[in-house]
Design an enzyme around this catalytic site. Structure first.
Site, PDB file in Angstrom:
ATOM      1  N   ASP A 135       0.854  -1.206   0.000  1.00  0.00           N
ATOM      2  CA  ASP A 135       0.000   0.000   0.000  1.00  0.00           C
ATOM      3  C   ASP A 135       0.878   1.240   0.000  1.00  0.00           C
ATOM      4  O   ASP A 135       1.603   1.472   0.968  1.00  0.00           O
ATOM      5  CB  ASP A 135      -0.886   0.015   1.257  1.00  0.00           C
ATOM      6  CG  ASP A 135      -1.987  -1.018   1.169  1.00  0.00           C
ATOM      7  OD1 ASP A 135      -2.146  -1.805   2.118  1.00  0.00           O
ATOM      8  OD2 ASP A 135      -2.681  -1.045   0.137  1.00  0.00           O
ATOM      9  N   ASP A 168     -10.116  -5.808  -1.204  1.00  0.00           N
ATOM     10  CA  ASP A 168      -9.122  -5.155  -0.358  1.00  0.00           C
ATOM     11  C   ASP A 168      -9.796  -4.409   0.789  1.00  0.00           C
ATOM     12  O   ASP A 168     -10.396  -3.363   0.608  1.00  0.00           O
ATOM     13  CB  ASP A 168      -8.289  -4.176  -1.190  1.00  0.00           C
ATOM     14  CG  ASP A 168      -7.122  -3.613  -0.408  1.00  0.00           C
ATOM     15  OD1 ASP A 168      -6.391  -2.761  -0.950  1.00  0.00           O
ATOM     16  OD2 ASP A 168      -6.940  -4.019   0.763  1.00  0.00           O
TER      17      ASP A 168
HETATM   18  C1  DX5 Z   1      -6.361   0.245   3.007  1.00  0.00           C
HETATM   19  C2  DX5 Z   1      -5.416  -0.683   2.266  1.00  0.00           C
HETATM   20  C3  DX5 Z   1      -5.603  -2.134   2.629  1.00  0.00           C
HETATM   21  C4  DX5 Z   1      -5.410  -2.397   4.124  1.00  0.00           C
HETATM   22  C5  DX5 Z   1      -5.947  -3.757   4.474  1.00  0.00           C
HETATM   23  O1  DX5 Z   1      -6.417   1.486   2.353  1.00  0.00           O
HETATM   24  O2  DX5 Z   1      -5.605  -0.585   0.873  1.00  0.00           O
HETATM   25  O3  DX5 Z   1      -4.701  -2.935   1.871  1.00  0.00           O
HETATM   26  O4  DX5 Z   1      -4.055  -2.331   4.461  1.00  0.00           O
HETATM   27  O5  DX5 Z   1      -5.971  -3.848   5.874  1.00  0.00           O
HETATM   28  P1  DX5 Z   1      -7.223  -4.584   6.593  1.00  0.00           P
HETATM   29  O6  DX5 Z   1      -7.243  -5.964   6.035  1.00  0.00           O
HETATM   30  O7  DX5 Z   1      -6.871  -4.540   8.064  1.00  0.00           O
HETATM   31  O8  DX5 Z   1      -8.440  -3.796   6.222  1.00  0.00           O
HETATM   32 ZN    ZN Z   2      -4.479  -1.986  -0.344  1.00  0.00          ZN
END
Ligand code: DX5
Ligand code: ZN
Length: 217
Positions: A36, A173
């Site tokens: 990310d 996601d």
């Molecule tokens: C949020 C990111 C995700 C996040 C996922 O903007 O794109 O990839 O890190 O984390 P969880 O699974 O905890 O929602």
């Molecule tokens: Zn992400």
């Protein structure tokens, strides 16, 4: 397309022990490492800089799943060590020429995916989906890990699979818990970004959590 790709979210790993964490993720059978990248403009957060990504690329073979939450990503692809076998998701909301950006990503040997915020309708994809290898469907509001699923996003996954067929990647996601993973897969997702509600929940080792996830889906 029966395979389900497991893409652990690196921003959810122990930031002080990333080397060990990535090693453990590779051993646990992760398919790609979800990276990310956040610029503090498109989303109110800043994450995972280019020097860290370069260091990971130099040390590990696992393909990278870039999630570019940055303005004008098409002008900034050169900031990242993108190579063949990677996936690169760019947000429809931040790119004035998504088809042009998709071509640039493909020219690097990587798979371009179009990322959609929860409130962005699938209709925006109709005329450009053929330029991409898939969609990254945000199931939470982008910017932070640990948020709660937006329930309507599961229906959006199903509508995307119904509309665009079985040949594309549909990556979910956000809040991919063991329970949500099952729903997302049933809706048609074949790639799951796993963060604080599954792989990195702290309840299990990464290996155990990956095994539970694999059994679940
Ligand atoms: C949020 C990111 C995700 C996040 C996922 O903007 O794109 O990839 O890190 O984390 P969880 O699974 O905890 O929602
Ligand atoms: Zn992400």
């Amino acid at each position: 397309m029966d395979k389900i790709y497991i893409c652990p979210s690196l921003m959810c790993a122990d930031q002080l022990r990333l080397y060990d964490g990535i090693k453990a993720l590779e051993e646990a059978g992760a398919d790609l490492l979800h990276i990310d990248v956040m610029d503090g403009c498109f989303v109110p957060n800043i994450q995972l800089g280019t020097s860290l990504i370069e260091a990971i690329r130099a040390e590990f073979d696992i393909p990278l799943d870039f999630h570019l939450m940055i303005e004008s990503p098409g002008d900034k692809l050169g900031f990242f060590p993108i190579r063949e076998g990677d996936w690169v998701s760019v947000h429809y909301e931040t790119d004035r020429h998504p088809a042009r950006t998709a071509a640039k990503i493909a020219a690097l040997g990587a798979k371009p995916l179009l990322a959609l915020d929860p409130e962005t309708p699938l209709s925006v994809c109709e005329d450009i989906i053929d330029c991409f290898e898939g969609l990254l469907i945000m199931t939470v509001d982008p910017g932070y890990a640990g948020q709660k699923l937006i329930p309507a996003a599961v229906g959006k996954i199903k509508r995307a699979r119904d509309a665009f067929g079985g040949g594309i990647i549909i990556e979910a996601d956000g809040n991919v818990s063991f329970e949500n993973a099952e729903k997302m897969k049933a809706a048609g997702a074949n790639a799951l970004v796993c963060g604080l509600s599954s792989l990195f929940s702290g309840e299990y080792s990464l290996k155990e959590a990956a095994e539970i996830l694999r059994r679940t889906i």
